[in-house]
Design an enzyme around this catalytic site. Structure first.
Site, PDB file in Angstrom:
ATOM      1  N   TYR A  76      29.826  30.722  37.541  1.00  0.00           N
ATOM      2  CA  TYR A  76      29.875  29.379  38.113  1.00  0.00           C
ATOM      3  C   TYR A  76      28.715  28.508  37.636  1.00  0.00           C
ATOM      4  O   TYR A  76      28.882  27.318  37.411  1.00  0.00           O
ATOM      5  CB  TYR A  76      29.844  29.440  39.646  1.00  0.00           C
ATOM      6  CG  TYR A  76      31.196  29.646  40.268  1.00  0.00           C
ATOM      7  CD1 TYR A  76      31.924  30.801  40.019  1.00  0.00           C
ATOM      8  CD2 TYR A  76      31.754  28.688  41.106  1.00  0.00           C
ATOM      9  CE1 TYR A  76      33.176  30.992  40.587  1.00  0.00           C
ATOM     10  CE2 TYR A  76      33.006  28.868  41.684  1.00  0.00           C
ATOM     11  CZ  TYR A  76      33.705  30.014  41.424  1.00  0.00           C
ATOM     12  OH  TYR A  76      34.948  30.198  41.990  1.00  0.00           O
TER      13      TYR A  76
ATOM     14  N   ASP B 177      40.802  44.472  39.039  1.00  0.00           N
ATOM     15  CA  ASP B 177      42.262  44.485  38.924  1.00  0.00           C
ATOM     16  C   ASP B 177      42.864  45.492  39.905  1.00  0.00           C
ATOM     17  O   ASP B 177      43.857  45.210  40.580  1.00  0.00           O
ATOM     18  CB  ASP B 177      42.720  44.757  37.472  1.00  0.00           C
ATOM     19  CG  ASP B 177      42.012  45.935  36.814  1.00  0.00           C
ATOM     20  OD1 ASP B 177      40.877  46.258  37.202  1.00  0.00           O
ATOM     21  OD2 ASP B 177      42.600  46.547  35.893  1.00  0.00           O
TER      22      ASP B 177
ATOM     23  N   ASP C 196      35.797  34.846  44.677  1.00  0.00           N
ATOM     24  CA  ASP C 196      36.668  33.689  44.851  1.00  0.00           C
ATOM     25  C   ASP C 196      38.124  34.146  44.932  1.00  0.00           C
ATOM     26  O   ASP C 196      38.872  33.753  45.840  1.00  0.00           O
ATOM     27  CB  ASP C 196      36.472  32.741  43.656  1.00  0.00           C
ATOM     28  CG  ASP C 196      37.322  31.481  43.744  1.00  0.00           C
ATOM     29  OD1 ASP C 196      37.365  30.884  44.837  1.00  0.00           O
ATOM     30  OD2 ASP C 196      37.932  31.101  42.734  1.00  0.00           O
TER      31      ASP C 196
ATOM     32  N   ASP D 135      40.379  35.031  48.641  1.00  0.00           N
ATOM     33  CA  ASP D 135      41.576  34.241  48.917  1.00  0.00           C
ATOM     34  C   ASP D 135      42.806  35.134  49.046  1.00  0.00           C
ATOM     35  O   ASP D 135      43.646  34.912  49.911  1.00  0.00           O
ATOM     36  CB  ASP D 135      41.793  33.201  47.811  1.00  0.00           C
ATOM     37  CG  ASP D 135      41.060  31.897  48.128  1.00  0.00           C
ATOM     38  OD1 ASP D 135      40.439  31.801  49.203  1.00  0.00           O
ATOM     39  OD2 ASP D 135      41.098  30.979  47.291  1.00  0.00           O
TER      40      ASP D 135
HETATM   41  C1  LIG Z   1      41.310  49.581  30.881  1.00  0.00           C
HETATM   42  C2  LIG Z   1      41.003  48.114  30.878  1.00  0.00           C
HETATM   43  C3  LIG Z   1      40.004  47.783  29.825  1.00  0.00           C
HETATM   44  C4  LIG Z   1      42.285  47.280  30.761  1.00  0.00           C
HETATM   45  C5  LIG Z   1      41.982  45.802  30.829  1.00  0.00           C
HETATM   46  O1  LIG Z   1      41.179  45.339  31.640  1.00  0.00           O
HETATM   47  O2  LIG Z   1      42.607  45.063  30.054  1.00  0.00           O
HETATM   48  C6  LIG Z   1      43.365  47.560  31.805  1.00  0.00           C
HETATM   49  O3  LIG Z   1      42.932  47.223  33.076  1.00  0.00           O
HETATM   50  C7  LIG Z   1      44.594  46.786  31.468  1.00  0.00           C
HETATM   51  O4  LIG Z   1      44.919  45.809  32.154  1.00  0.00           O
HETATM   52  O5  LIG Z   1      45.266  47.122  30.474  1.00  0.00           O
HETATM   53  C1  LIG Z   2      36.506  24.357  45.046  1.00  0.00           C
HETATM   54  C2  LIG Z   2      36.020  25.549  44.300  1.00  0.00           C
HETATM   55  C3  LIG Z   2      34.938  25.143  43.335  1.00  0.00           C
HETATM   56  C4  LIG Z   2      35.579  26.677  45.241  1.00  0.00           C
HETATM   57  C5  LIG Z   2      35.133  27.914  44.477  1.00  0.00           C
HETATM   58  O1  LIG Z   2      35.760  28.308  43.483  1.00  0.00           O
HETATM   59  O2  LIG Z   2      34.146  28.511  44.894  1.00  0.00           O
HETATM   60  C6  LIG Z   2      36.634  27.136  46.251  1.00  0.00           C
HETATM   61  O3  LIG Z   2      37.733  27.712  45.611  1.00  0.00           O
HETATM   62  C7  LIG Z   2      36.013  28.133  47.197  1.00  0.00           C
HETATM   63  O4  LIG Z   2      36.329  29.329  47.108  1.00  0.00           O
HETATM   64  O5  LIG Z   2      35.179  27.734  48.022  1.00  0.00           O
END
Ligand SMILES: CC(C)[C@H](C(=O)O)[C@@H](O)C(=O)O
Ligand SMILES: CC(C)[C@H](C(=O)O)[C@@H](O)C(=O)O
Lengths: 361, 361
Positions: A144, A226, A250, A254
């Protein structure tokens, strides 16, 4: 009597309406506890742009500087969506506020209230008994705010770039917050990173590991972001405190908030070192229902409760507000966003919900 | 007869078992269509480490270079988790493969098969009728591969840093893939970014807008990644094609995949310019059930179908495999991971599932 000063920034959309209820709750707290809250109103977001020419007017910054805490409503709406990103209500107000006041620590609870499990998109057997996650998000570092950042070149060579960066000191500081919080809750921290790809995450993991040694009573695990996005959907109850960098926090906070199904219920706190903090609902300004007096004020009221807890150390009053909200929900009071048509439910508007909570206090 | 060469990289865990079924399906395709697949086996992941000293042995790279496509199983397991991130099976095999072969385009379908809506964590009314999302993820740029990247300094100043970077040319290339794909599907592209914070995303959005003008028949929208993580949970059916940068695509595609509830069913393709591609299941190597012959081979079989479609232009054969899978599911065949105990369900093992699909071909 104790006295605290509060900068009140209602903002746009439903902000002013739900803020009014939070202020009524503060009135009630003044009556019940030996305390007074000196409040100063200030413009922010679209209201800042329209009245003073920018999303975070200088007068607003000054008022915040003279206050013990900021109670923030919500900002944004279609009217200002065509402005350049930097000037828009959300980004133009929130990022500078975080930076100016050193709000490095963002606490975002994602809680399913037992009375409201029906509102979640998740199946009943996944969320039976509710869940209670606290996302602890680093808020003044990472991608950020790090530099260099910009756009250079022309044509097909035109290139956008950003820098993700964390120092050990920054990671340490937020890690302590996560572990302290976990101690008062379920005693588990899951640190979210992408250490298989990011150098920032390799350092992050190393520091989190080191700090965790000071908290032998808290269980630490690490999870790739992920996988965390998947595990939240699969079995949210496995999480207690989730510790995240700015960007991952972030996204993850959410997602977790939406899984509860009641965005209108979730408060958040953004804390500086010391006792200063900014408190705001997790949901948005909901321009579609603004001005109708039907918005759910609970997130704003619970944000005020977080202010009492973290900035004013009024733990009993904060607990009392939380308990009052729970009772009111159990008694069936529902604004439109959480109304499911059940037998025990009473549909109420914004101020009726505020009144019901105050009556319980 | 047409003839294609396939590098077969079964990998670890359930990889070899499910790969065996995919190869049986290729045999069946050879019989039915006038084609032959010349296959060469190679080590990858933990199997590469154990047999040839690294996750992506040089012989494996050579075999892949001499092939028209790579059919990949899955890699990783507890045995190799304590190695440095760079050397681990997943990261040590996948990132170099992507880079060496220029696999810039990752297609990750997240589909709920009508017969399997019960497996999703989402409530029935959220997913009634299923959903069908295609995540198009940029795979050789962004924060995964840009420099500088590293760790510097000592003590509390020790700092980790990564660079996120995209050129207009990179964004253009992946955007075209997303729009072409949308044309053959629901005609909607939702581009995921964080343009309110990242310069990379500002450029991303600008290029996507420009390219979209060439596709007036496809509807374009933009969504911030935090909101996308929420909207997927709230109402997944709103999405058709989701266009993502490398990092956001990693998170969003996994979240979307888990929302289907049937990770064992989802294939993926990683494409280079031209017809070369690598095809692999979206799920992991599932070491807990490896060697028992009970894993679900469908993701691997559907990955082989994607290979036929994208690398060999055998659209009819690919469609036939997809249709066969659908019929088999409708007929109630279930491996353990998708078995729900319904009246119409027949629990089968890995090879029985493969046989059932081949019987339908
Ligand atoms: C293993 C890792 C590096 C890979 C990535 O982050 O791309 C996996 O999570 C994927 O999505 O294929
Ligand atoms: C508005 C945006 C910049 C902010 C962020 O990404 O932090 C919002 O999504 C939050 O999570 O407060």
């Amino acid at each position: 009597a104790n006295s605290f000063t509060v900068a009140v920034l209602p903002g746009d959309g439903i902000g002013p309406e739900v803020m009014a209820e939070a202020l009524k709750v503060l009135d009630a707290v003044e009556k019940k506890y030996d305390v007074s809250f000196k409040r100063t109103l200030a413009n922010v977001g679209g209201a800042g742009i329209d009245n003073e020419g920018k999303a975070l007017p200088d007068t607003t910054v000054d008022i915040c500087k003279q206050s013990d805490a900021i109670l923030f409503g919500s900002v944004g709406g279609p009217k200002w969506e065509t402005l350049p990103p930097d000037e828009q209500p959300e980004r133009g107000a929130l990022l500078p506020l975080r930076k100016i006041f050193g709000l490095f620590c963002n606490l975002r609870p994602a809680i399913i209230f037992p009375a409201l499990t029906g509102a979640s998109s998740l199946k009943d057997d996944v969320i039976k008994g509710g869940f209670d996650i606290l996302v602890v998000r680093e808020l003044t570092g990472g991608i950020y705010f790090s530099t260099p950042k910009g756009i250079e070149g022309e044509g097909s060579e035109k290139t956008g770039f950003d820098t993700m960066k964390y120092s050990a000191a920054e990671v340490e500081r937020i890690t302590h917050v996560a572990f302290e919080a976990a101690r008062k809750r379920g005693s588990k921290v899951c640190s979210i990173d992408k250490a298989n790809v990011l150098s920032t995450s390799v350092l992050w993991r190393e520091v989190v590991e080191r700090v965790s040694k000071e908290y032998p009573d808290v269980e630490l695990s690490h999870m790739y972001v992920d996988n965390a996005a998947m595990q939240l959907v699969r079995w949210p109850k496995q999480f207690d405190v989730m510790l995240c960098s700015n960007m991952f926090g972030d996204i993850i906070s959410d997602e977790a908030a939406m899984l509860t199904g009641s965005l209108g219920m979730l408060p958040s706190a953004s804390l500086a070192e010391g006792s200063f903090g900014m408190y705001e609902p997790s949901g948005g300004s909901a321009p579609d229902i603004a001005g109708q007096g039907i918005a759910n004020p609970i997130a704003q009221i619970l944000s005020a409760a977080m202010m009492l807890r973290y900035s004013f150390n009024m733990v009993a009053a904060a607990d009392a507000i939380n308990a009052a909200v729970e009772v009111v929900l159990n008694n069936g009071y529902r604004t439109g966003d959480i109304y499911q048509g059940g037998d025990n439910e009473k549909k109420v508007n914004t101020s009726e919900m505020g009144d019901a909570i105050i009556a319980q206090l």
